[in-house]
Design a protein around this motif. Structure first.
Motif, PDB file in Angstrom:
ATOM      1  N   PRO A  27       0.824  -1.211   0.000  1.00 22.78           N
ATOM      2  CA  PRO A  27       0.000   0.000   0.000  1.00 22.78           C
ATOM      3  C   PRO A  27       0.857   1.260   0.000  1.00 22.78           C
ATOM      4  O   PRO A  27       2.010   1.237   0.424  1.00 22.78           O
ATOM      5  N   HIS A  47       1.980   1.760  -9.837  1.00 27.49           N
ATOM      6  CA  HIS A  47       1.011   2.225  -8.847  1.00 27.49           C
ATOM      7  C   HIS A  47      -0.365   1.963  -9.449  1.00 27.49           C
ATOM      8  O   HIS A  47      -0.774   2.607 -10.404  1.00 27.49           O
ATOM      9  N   GLN A  48      -1.069   1.012  -8.882  1.00 23.71           N
ATOM     10  CA  GLN A  48      -2.339   0.544  -9.423  1.00 23.71           C
ATOM     11  C   GLN A  48      -3.506   1.419  -8.967  1.00 23.71           C
ATOM     12  O   GLN A  48      -3.381   2.198  -8.030  1.00 23.71           O
ATOM     13  N   ALA A  49      -4.642   1.255  -9.619  1.00 22.24           N
ATOM     14  CA  ALA A  49      -5.841   2.033  -9.310  1.00 22.24           C
ATOM     15  C   ALA A  49      -6.333   1.796  -7.880  1.00 22.24           C
ATOM     16  O   ALA A  49      -6.965   2.666  -7.297  1.00 22.24           O
ATOM     17  N   ASP A  50      -6.032   0.624  -7.313  1.00 26.68           N
ATOM     18  CA  ASP A  50      -6.458   0.333  -5.942  1.00 26.68           C
ATOM     19  C   ASP A  50      -5.537   0.966  -4.899  1.00 26.68           C
ATOM     20  O   ASP A  50      -5.700   0.758  -3.700  1.00 26.68           O
ATOM     21  N   GLY A  51      -4.539   1.740  -5.353  1.00 26.17           N
ATOM     22  CA  GLY A  51      -3.637   2.443  -4.448  1.00 26.17           C
ATOM     23  C   GLY A  51      -2.429   1.631  -4.019  1.00 26.17           C
ATOM     24  O   GLY A  51      -1.611   2.104  -3.245  1.00 26.17           O
ATOM     25  N   ARG A  52      -2.297   0.419  -4.531  1.00 28.28           N
ATOM     26  CA  ARG A  52      -1.174  -0.445  -4.142  1.00 28.28           C
ATOM     27  C   ARG A  52      -0.125  -0.457  -5.246  1.00 28.28           C
ATOM     28  O   ARG A  52      -0.422  -0.255  -6.409  1.00 28.28           O
TER      29      ARG A  52
END
Length: 74
Positions: A27, A47-52
């Motif tokens: 995260p 850095h993915q759309a889910d914030g991770r």
């Protein structure tokens, strides 16, 4: 000739933790956040759309060359 940007010790450690995290990723907002952002800028992490953050294929290759190479033989 060396043509890759140098990875500071803290960023190599962050890359290793990212590799260990697998598909779950890491995260944003942790102590190694600045390094994760730096790795993302170098395309070693995404850095993915889910914030991770998750390791990229380029990151996996760099991890193998720089982190695993430096481990002593068992």
């Amino acid at each position: 000739m060396w043509n890759e940007p140098y990875l500071e010790t803290c960023c190599r450690s962050a890359l290793h933790r990212l590799e260990l995290s697998g598909a779950l990723g890491r995260p944003d907002g942790l102590k190694d956040g600045p390094c994760l952002h730096r790795l993302a800028g170098m395309r070693l992490a995404a850095h993915q759309a889910d914030g991770r953050f998750r390791i990229t294929p380029e990151g996996e290759a760099r991890h193998e060359r720089e982190v695993l190479r430096s481990r002593p033989a068992a």
